[in-house]
Design an enzyme around this catalytic site. Structure first.
Site, PDB file in Angstrom:
ATOM      1  N   MET A  27     -80.133  56.137   1.294  1.00 16.81           N
ATOM      2  CA  MET A  27     -79.509  57.384   1.246  1.00 16.81           C
ATOM      3  C   MET A  27     -78.199  57.302   2.529  1.00 16.81           C
ATOM      4  O   MET A  27     -77.888  58.514   2.752  1.00 16.81           O
ATOM      5  CB  MET A  27     -80.292  58.580   1.305  1.00 16.81           C
ATOM      6  N   HIS A  31     -80.155  53.277  10.066  1.00 21.22           N
ATOM      7  CA  HIS A  31     -80.642  52.886  11.350  1.00 21.22           C
ATOM      8  C   HIS A  31     -81.064  51.462  10.971  1.00 21.22           C
ATOM      9  O   HIS A  31     -81.152  50.572  10.131  1.00 21.22           O
ATOM     10  CB  HIS A  31     -81.488  53.820  11.851  1.00 21.22           C
ATOM     11  N   HIS A  34     -83.303  50.521   7.896  1.00 24.02           N
ATOM     12  CA  HIS A  34     -82.405  49.996   6.722  1.00 24.02           C
ATOM     13  C   HIS A  34     -81.946  48.481   6.968  1.00 24.02           C
ATOM     14  O   HIS A  34     -81.880  47.805   6.125  1.00 24.02           O
ATOM     15  CB  HIS A  34     -81.342  50.953   6.507  1.00 24.02           C
ATOM     16  N   VAL A 176     -90.029  49.798  10.903  1.00 24.43           N
ATOM     17  CA  VAL A 176     -89.202  49.562  11.851  1.00 24.43           C
ATOM     18  C   VAL A 176     -89.415  51.008  12.866  1.00 24.43           C
ATOM     19  O   VAL A 176     -89.135  52.011  12.496  1.00 24.43           O
ATOM     20  CB  VAL A 176     -87.862  49.062  11.836  1.00 24.43           C
ATOM     21  N   SER A 186     -83.705  58.679   9.079  1.00 23.31           N
ATOM     22  CA  SER A 186     -82.493  59.352   9.326  1.00 23.31           C
ATOM     23  C   SER A 186     -82.639  60.880   9.739  1.00 23.31           C
ATOM     24  O   SER A 186     -81.652  61.345  10.361  1.00 23.31           O
ATOM     25  CB  SER A 186     -81.756  59.288   7.843  1.00 23.31           C
TER      26      SER A 186
HETATM   27  P1  AMP Z   1     -83.645  56.268   2.818  1.00 21.41           P
HETATM   28  O1  AMP Z   1     -82.385  55.929   3.202  1.00 21.41           O
HETATM   29  O2  AMP Z   1     -84.413  57.246   3.639  1.00 21.41           O
HETATM   30  O3  AMP Z   1     -83.801  56.679   1.481  1.00 21.41           O
HETATM   31  O4  AMP Z   1     -84.551  54.753   2.876  1.00 21.41           O
HETATM   32  C1  AMP Z   1     -84.041  53.817   2.454  1.00 21.41           C
HETATM   33  C2  AMP Z   1     -84.825  52.657   2.541  1.00 21.41           C
HETATM   34  O5  AMP Z   1     -85.206  52.083   3.963  1.00 21.41           O
HETATM   35  C3  AMP Z   1     -86.391  52.994   1.889  1.00 21.41           C
HETATM   36  O6  AMP Z   1     -86.874  51.771   1.281  1.00 21.41           O
HETATM   37  C4  AMP Z   1     -86.864  53.312   3.129  1.00 21.41           C
HETATM   38  O7  AMP Z   1     -88.500  53.249   2.904  1.00 21.41           O
HETATM   39  C5  AMP Z   1     -86.432  52.266   4.125  1.00 21.41           C
HETATM   40  N1  AMP Z   1     -86.712  52.683   5.743  1.00 21.41           N
HETATM   41  C6  AMP Z   1     -86.718  54.061   5.964  1.00 21.41           C
HETATM   42  N2  AMP Z   1     -86.810  53.924   7.258  1.00 21.41           N
HETATM   43  C7  AMP Z   1     -87.457  52.609   7.485  1.00 21.41           C
HETATM   44  C8  AMP Z   1     -88.403  52.310   8.620  1.00 21.41           C
HETATM   45  N3  AMP Z   1     -88.287  52.970   9.746  1.00 21.41           N
HETATM   46  N4  AMP Z   1     -88.605  51.190   8.604  1.00 21.41           N
HETATM   47  C9  AMP Z   1     -88.451  50.268   7.417  1.00 21.41           C
HETATM   48  N5  AMP Z   1     -87.652  50.914   6.421  1.00 21.41           N
HETATM   49  C10 AMP Z   1     -87.293  51.962   6.415  1.00 21.41           C
END
Ligand code: AMP
Length: 284
Positions: A27, A31, A34, A176, A186
Site C-alpha cells: 500500500m 519502509h 517492504h 523487519v 507504515s
Molecule cells: P502494506 O503496505 O502494509 O500492505 O504491506 C505490504 C507488505 O509488506 C505485506 O506483505 C506486509 O506483510 C509487508 N510488511 C509490512 N511491514 C513489514 C515488516 N516490518 N517486515 C516485513 N514485512 C512487512
C-alpha cells in the site's frame, strides 16, 4: 524501472519481460520491511526475471471509521526506494481502475479470516483477498512475497491460492524491526513521541514469551499472563487481543505442542499495531 498507472500499460509492459515474474503487493509508504520483500523478490526472480511492485491503498480493506483518507501516500519517495531495491516495474493504479463503482463480486476466505484480526476488523480479509485476486490476475506472477509481520494475511493468502488452484508460489518475508524492536509499519508514523516510546512493549512482550518458551513453558494461560503483565505496564497501550494459537489453524491452543503463534494487536490512541512471534519445532 518502469512505472505503469493503467492495467493495459502494465500488461503490455509485462509481455516483453522475462519470467519468472515475482510480485510484491504493497500500500506504499514504503519502509525497510517492504524493501526486504522486494530484495527477496529480486533473489527469487534472479538477474533475468522480473520484479513487480504494486502500490495501491486499497479502499475495500478499510472500514468507514478507519484511516483510508489519511493513509500516507509519498509516491515519489516510494518510487525511488523501489528503484534502489531492485524493482523492474511498479504498478500504481488509480482507485477507479481497480474497482467498478457497482462492483458486486468479492473473494471471501471463510475460515482463517474469522480469527485474530478478523474479530475486530471483520471487513478486512475480504478486502485483502479481493484486491490481491485482482492484482494476481493483472500481474499473473509466478511467485509473490508477503511479510510475516501480517502473519494472518500471509496465511489467508496461502489458503486462497491453494483453494483457487492458482499456480503462484507464496514466499514469506521475515519481520523487519526498528533498532529498539518495534516492527516496522507504515502506521508507526502516526504515533506521537510518548506512544512511540511505549510501542516497543509489543516486541518486548514477545521477547519475554520467547524466553519462557525457550525455558520450557508450555502452558498458554501462564504465557498469556506474562504477555498481559508486560503490555499492561505501558500506560498508553490498549489491548485488542493477545492470542496463543496454532500457526496453521490460527485457533487457540489448549496446550502448546511443537509449534505456536503468539499474535498481538494493541492500540496506542487511534493507531492499532500488530506483531507476532511464530515458533515451530519446539522440543516437546
Ligand atoms: P502494506 O503496505 O502494509 O500492505 O504491506 C505490504 C507488505 O509488506 C505485506 O506483505 C506486509 O506483510 C509487508 N510488511 C509490512 N511491514 C513489514 C515488516 N516490518 N517486515 C516485513 N514485512 C512487512
Amino acid at each position: 524501472m518502469d512505472v505503469h498507472e493503467s492495467i493495459e500499460e502494465l500488461r503490455a509492459g509485462l509481455r516483453s519481460r522475462p519470467r519468472p515474474v515475482v510480485f510484491v503487493p504493497t500500500m506504499g509508504a514504503l519502509h525497510a520491511g517492504h524493501l526486504s520483500l522486494v530484495r527477496l523478490a529480486r533473489i527469487r526472480a534472479g538477474e533475468r526475471g522480473t520484479v513487480v511492485v504494486s502500490i495501491f491503498v486499497n479502499p475495500s480493506q478499510f472500514a468507514p471509521h478507519e484511516d483510508f483518507a489519511t493513509y500516507p501516500r509519498p509516491l515519489a519517495n516510494d518510487l525511488s526506494l523501489c528503484r534502489e531495491a531492485g524493482a523492474d516495474l511498479v504498478f500504481t493504479p488509480a482507485r477507479e481502475m481497480m474497482e467498478a463503482p457497482d462492483a458486486s463480486v468479492r473473494v471471501l476466505e471463510e475460515d482463517l479470516s474469522r480469527e485474530l484480526c478478523g474479530k475486530s476488523r471483520p471487513h478486512f480479509f475480504a478486502g485483502v483477498c479481493t484486491v490481491v485476486s485482482k492484482l494476481f490476475h493483472v500481474v499473473a506472477p509466478d511467485a509473490a512475497v508477503f511479510g510475516e509481520k501480517d502473519f494472518q494475511q500471509l496465511a489467508v493468502i496461502r489458503r486462497m491460492v491453494r483453494d483457487l488452484l492458482w499456480p503462484i508460489e507464496i514466499i514469506p518475508g521475515p519481520i523487519v524491526r526498528e533498532a529498539d524492536g518495534l516492527a516496522m509499519s507504515s502506521r508507526n508514523q502516526y504515533l506521537d513521541g510518548e506512544s512511540r516510546r511505549q510501542a516497543v512493549v509489543l516486541s518486548r512482550a514477545l521477547h519475554i514469551a520467547r524466553t519462557a518458551l525457550d525455558q520450557g513453558e508450555r502452558d498458554p494461560q501462564r504465557l498469556r499472563k506474562l504477555l498481559l503483565d508486560e503490555l499492561q505496564g505501558a500506560p498508553l497501550a490498549r489491548i485488542d487481543y493477545v492470542e496463543i494459537v496454532d500457526p496453521d489453524a490460527l485457533r487457540p491452543l489448549p496446550v502448546i505442542g511443537s509449534q505456536v503463534l503468539i499474535a498481538l494487536a494493541v492500540w496506542f490512541g487511534s493507531t492499532r499495531l500488530i506483531d507476532n512471534l511464530c515458533m515451530r519445532n519446539l522440543p516437546t
